[in-house]
Design an enzyme around this catalytic site. Structure first.
Site, short mmCIF file in Angstrom:
data_model
loop_
_atom_site.label_atom_id
_atom_site.label_comp_id
_atom_site.label_asym_id
_atom_site.label_seq_id
_atom_site.Cartn_x
_atom_site.Cartn_y
_atom_site.Cartn_z
N LYS A 168 -70.77 61.14 -38.37
CA LYS A 168 -72.13 60.67 -38.69
C LYS A 168 -71.98 59.69 -39.85
O LYS A 168 -71.86 60.07 -41.00
CB LYS A 168 -72.98 61.89 -39.11
CG LYS A 168 -74.46 61.79 -38.83
CD LYS A 168 -75.14 60.56 -39.39
CE LYS A 168 -75.71 60.78 -40.77
NZ LYS A 168 -76.22 59.54 -41.37
N GLU A 242 -66.92 66.48 -50.87
CA GLU A 242 -66.54 65.50 -51.91
C GLU A 242 -67.84 64.91 -52.44
O GLU A 242 -68.49 64.14 -51.75
CB GLU A 242 -65.67 64.40 -51.31
CG GLU A 242 -64.35 64.89 -50.73
CD GLU A 242 -63.35 65.30 -51.80
OE1 GLU A 242 -63.58 65.01 -53.00
OE2 GLU A 242 -62.36 65.95 -51.45
N CYS A 276 -67.33 56.71 -56.35
CA CYS A 276 -67.55 58.08 -56.87
C CYS A 276 -66.77 58.30 -58.15
O CYS A 276 -67.21 59.03 -59.03
CB CYS A 276 -67.18 59.11 -55.82
SG CYS A 276 -65.51 58.87 -55.19
N GLU A 375 -75.37 60.81 -62.70
CA GLU A 375 -74.58 59.79 -62.03
C GLU A 375 -75.36 58.49 -61.99
O GLU A 375 -76.56 58.48 -61.69
CB GLU A 375 -74.23 60.24 -60.61
CG GLU A 375 -73.25 59.31 -59.94
CD GLU A 375 -72.81 59.79 -58.55
OE1 GLU A 375 -73.68 60.08 -57.72
OE2 GLU A 375 -71.59 59.84 -58.31
P1 NAD Z 1 -75.86 60.73 -49.50
O1 NAD Z 1 -75.58 62.13 -49.88
O2 NAD Z 1 -77.23 60.21 -49.64
O3 NAD Z 1 -75.47 60.48 -47.96
C1 NAD Z 1 -74.17 60.75 -47.47
C2 NAD Z 1 -74.25 61.02 -45.97
O4 NAD Z 1 -74.98 62.23 -45.77
C3 NAD Z 1 -74.98 59.96 -45.17
O5 NAD Z 1 -74.33 59.80 -43.93
C4 NAD Z 1 -76.36 60.57 -44.97
O6 NAD Z 1 -77.04 60.09 -43.84
C5 NAD Z 1 -76.02 62.03 -44.81
N1 NAD Z 1 -77.11 62.94 -45.12
C6 NAD Z 1 -78.18 62.73 -45.93
N2 NAD Z 1 -78.99 63.82 -45.96
C7 NAD Z 1 -78.40 64.73 -45.16
C8 NAD Z 1 -78.74 66.07 -44.80
N3 NAD Z 1 -79.85 66.66 -45.25
N4 NAD Z 1 -77.91 66.74 -43.97
C9 NAD Z 1 -76.78 66.17 -43.52
N5 NAD Z 1 -76.41 64.89 -43.80
C10 NAD Z 1 -77.20 64.19 -44.63
O7 NAD Z 1 -74.81 59.84 -50.32
P2 NAD Z 1 -74.64 58.25 -50.33
O8 NAD Z 1 -75.76 57.63 -51.09
O9 NAD Z 1 -74.36 57.77 -48.94
O10 NAD Z 1 -73.29 58.09 -51.16
C11 NAD Z 1 -73.24 58.04 -52.55
C12 NAD Z 1 -72.85 59.37 -53.12
O11 NAD Z 1 -71.59 59.77 -52.57
C13 NAD Z 1 -72.63 59.36 -54.62
O12 NAD Z 1 -73.18 60.51 -55.19
C14 NAD Z 1 -71.12 59.37 -54.76
O13 NAD Z 1 -70.63 59.88 -55.97
C15 NAD Z 1 -70.72 60.19 -53.59
N6 NAD Z 1 -69.34 59.91 -53.23
C16 NAD Z 1 -68.39 60.87 -53.48
C17 NAD Z 1 -67.06 60.60 -53.18
C18 NAD Z 1 -65.99 61.63 -53.43
O14 NAD Z 1 -64.90 61.48 -52.90
N7 NAD Z 1 -66.24 62.67 -54.21
C19 NAD Z 1 -66.70 59.36 -52.63
C20 NAD Z 1 -67.71 58.42 -52.40
C21 NAD Z 1 -69.02 58.71 -52.69
#
Ligand code: NAD
Length: 482
Positions: A168, A242, A276, A375
């Site tokens: 997804k 993550e 991240c 963040e």
């Molecule tokens: P997000 O959590 O908004 O979305 C991530 C994914 O989850 C997307 O595909 C989204 O459609 C899906 N999603 C959203 N709501 C959901 C739900 N209720 N159930 C299941 N799936 C759902 O994050 P983002 O804005 O895409 O990414 C940025 C975030 O990711 C930041 O907080 C960043 O720190 C984190 N990040 C972490 C790492 C790591 O390795 N720790 C790496 C990159 C980004």
């Protein structure tokens, strides 16, 4: 979408537009998948699982190497497609696509070398051993900031270990993922790799809740991670999470200013700070705080902001307007509470389109401000002086997150105190944000659970089974009657 080896609209009736963050133009669209599409993708992955898990590891490795080769044949197209939908400069996507290709090869070989374990038996007639088995269907939920790299860190070990997957992608960046899967995995048995596009609530949640999905590998925000964990808990699913970070960098008293300021600029501003493990708060030894701030300000002011497609661009736009507004709110909150803007602190006047924000340096910050605790995920560098190293370590640990932490210093005693004292999954000394295929990557505290990369990142996709085999089949003296 890509389900059971076919490109499909599934049951979707609407599309979600994808914007170029540098121009705000619509560059394409992807189907707004439905829960029924998730069901179809999981059913395909579920029926492909038995065949895939029984495919010899050497054959799986061959198929994965072929996928990597196809990616290399299409390397530049993938790089450009990523820059158009995510906004990073081309040079950063060159690296992302390279990592994606190499990760496929790396885990193909790790899968080929997988070995079990034979244990000392409790009795001479017994044979005890440990099997490692794939979980089944793995749901891979991916964020937008590194759409291919963060996919590869899940997809490659999952496939090498014998799992089938439903991907997804983020609704903001689905286009390159679809291109990649259609182009590089079309020689895989149908159903082994599937993609369902759409919104988190409409496709991500049904994937998490589906009884035939045994493991969720997720990268994204803490809030979504918490939601996923709560949805998965009733079924005790394997979770690999993550999540977010608030990474500190400590500048030791012994640094060369030029080296330390360049390292910081890179680690705070890469992908416009949307990493991240971006450095999001900086603690500078007070003996060099004024000179450090001056040198950093001069260097950061010289960086070229622009469209990622243009040669020479060093910093691209942020992904969307609402992410930029969050950054603006944090800067406003800091300034209201006494912080000063040394550089930036506003949108650049030269662009009338695109979600650009000037790289920004803040001083006079403290831990009561959002910019030092929440963040940011944007191009902000808040600087705070410290007097002694214990204070720096205390400040570095004063966060709910524990993803990465960096130190700039060549003093071995400080380095040891830092890596022993700081609670973070990755510690970088003098070279922030550099990953290593064999080096486990992941978070402590609320930055997540589990590790990606290396053998640890492979083991996540396997479950362990202990086999106790008594070869004599005789009555034991420890059975009834006592
Ligand atoms: P997000 O959590 O908004 O979305 C991530 C994914 O989850 C997307 O595909 C989204 O459609 C899906 N999603 C959203 N709501 C959901 C739900 N209720 N159930 C299941 N799936 C759902 O994050 P983002 O804005 O895409 O990414 C940025 C975030 O990711 C930041 O907080 C960043 O720190 C984190 N990040 C972490 C790492 C790591 O390795 N720790 C790496 C990159 C980004």
């Amino acid at each position: 979408m890509y389900i059971n080896g076919k490109v499909t609209q599934g049951k979707a009736s609407e599309k979600i537009d994808v914007l170029n963050p540098a121009t705000e133009e619509v560059i394409g669209s992807a189907w707004r998948g439905t829960p029924q599409d998730v069901d179809a993708a999981v059913a395909a992955a579920h029926s492909a699982f038995d065949g895939w898990r029984k495919t010899p590891a050497n054959q799986r490795a061959g198929l994965m190497h072929r996928a990597a080769a196809k990616m290399r044949d299409n390397h530049r197209a993938l790089v450009e497609s990523l820059t158009l939908e995510e906004g990073k400069p081309l040079v950063e996507h060159e690296e992302e696509v390279w990592w994606t290709e190499e990760t496929m090869d790396y885990y193909a070989e790790l899968g080929r070398h997988q070995r079990g374990l034979v244990l000392p038996p409790g009795d001479a007639a017994q044979f005890n051993f440990v099997l490692e088995e794939p979980w089944g269907v793995v749901g891979c939920i991916i964020p937008w900031n590194y759409p291919l790299l963060l996919l590869a860190w899940k997809l490659a070990p999952a496939l090498a270990a014998g799992n089938t997957v439903v991907i997804k992608p983020s609704e903001f960046t689905p286009l390159t993922t679809l291109k990649l899967v259609e182009m590089a995995f079309d020689h895989f048995p149908p159903g082994v790799v599937n993609v369902v596009t759409g919104l988190g609530v409409e496709t991500g949640e049904p994937l998490v809740k589906h009884p035939d999905v045994k493991m969720i590998a997720f990268t994204g925000s803490l809030a979504t991670g918490q939601r996923i964990a709560s949805l998965a808990a009733p079924m005790m699913k394997k979770l690999h999470l993550e999540l977010g970070g608030k990474d500190p960098m400590v500048i030791g008293p012994d640094v060369e200013l030029k080296v330390a300021t360049r390292a910081l600029a890179y680690s705070a501003l890469l992908n416009a700070g949307q990493v991240c493990t971006s450095t999001e708060r900086v603690y500078v030894h007070d003996s060099l705080y004024p000179q450090f701030t001056e040198e950093l300000a001069e260097f950061v002011s010289s960086l070229r902001l622009g469209n990622g497609m243009d040669a020479g661009t060093e910093i691209g736009p942020m992904l969307r307007g609402h992410f930029r507004e969050k950054v603006e709110n944090q800067v406003a909150d800091a300034v209201k509470n006494g912080a000063k803007v040394v550089v930036g602190g506003e949108r650049p006047a030269e662009f009338d389109k695109g979600f650009f924000y000037k790289p920004t340096i803040l001083v006079d910050v403290n831990h009561s401000m959002k910019v030092m605790t929440e963040e940011t995920f944007g191009p902000i560098i808040p600087l705070m002086p410290y007097k002694d190293f214990d204070e720096a370590i205390w400040l570095a640990n004063d966060s709910q997150y524990g993803l990465g932490a960096s130190l700039m210093s060549n003093d071995a005693k400080l380095v040891k105190r830092f890596f022993e004292g700081v609670q973070a999954g990755s510690i970088w000394i003098n070279d922030p944000l550099t990953d290593n295929f064999a080096g486990p990557f992941g978070g402590m505290k609320m930055s997540g659970q589990g590790r990606e990369l290396g053998e640890a990142g492979y083991q996540e996709f396997l479950q362990i089974k202990h086999v106790h085999w008594d070869m004599e089949a005789e009555i034991k003296e420890y059975w009834y009657p006592y």
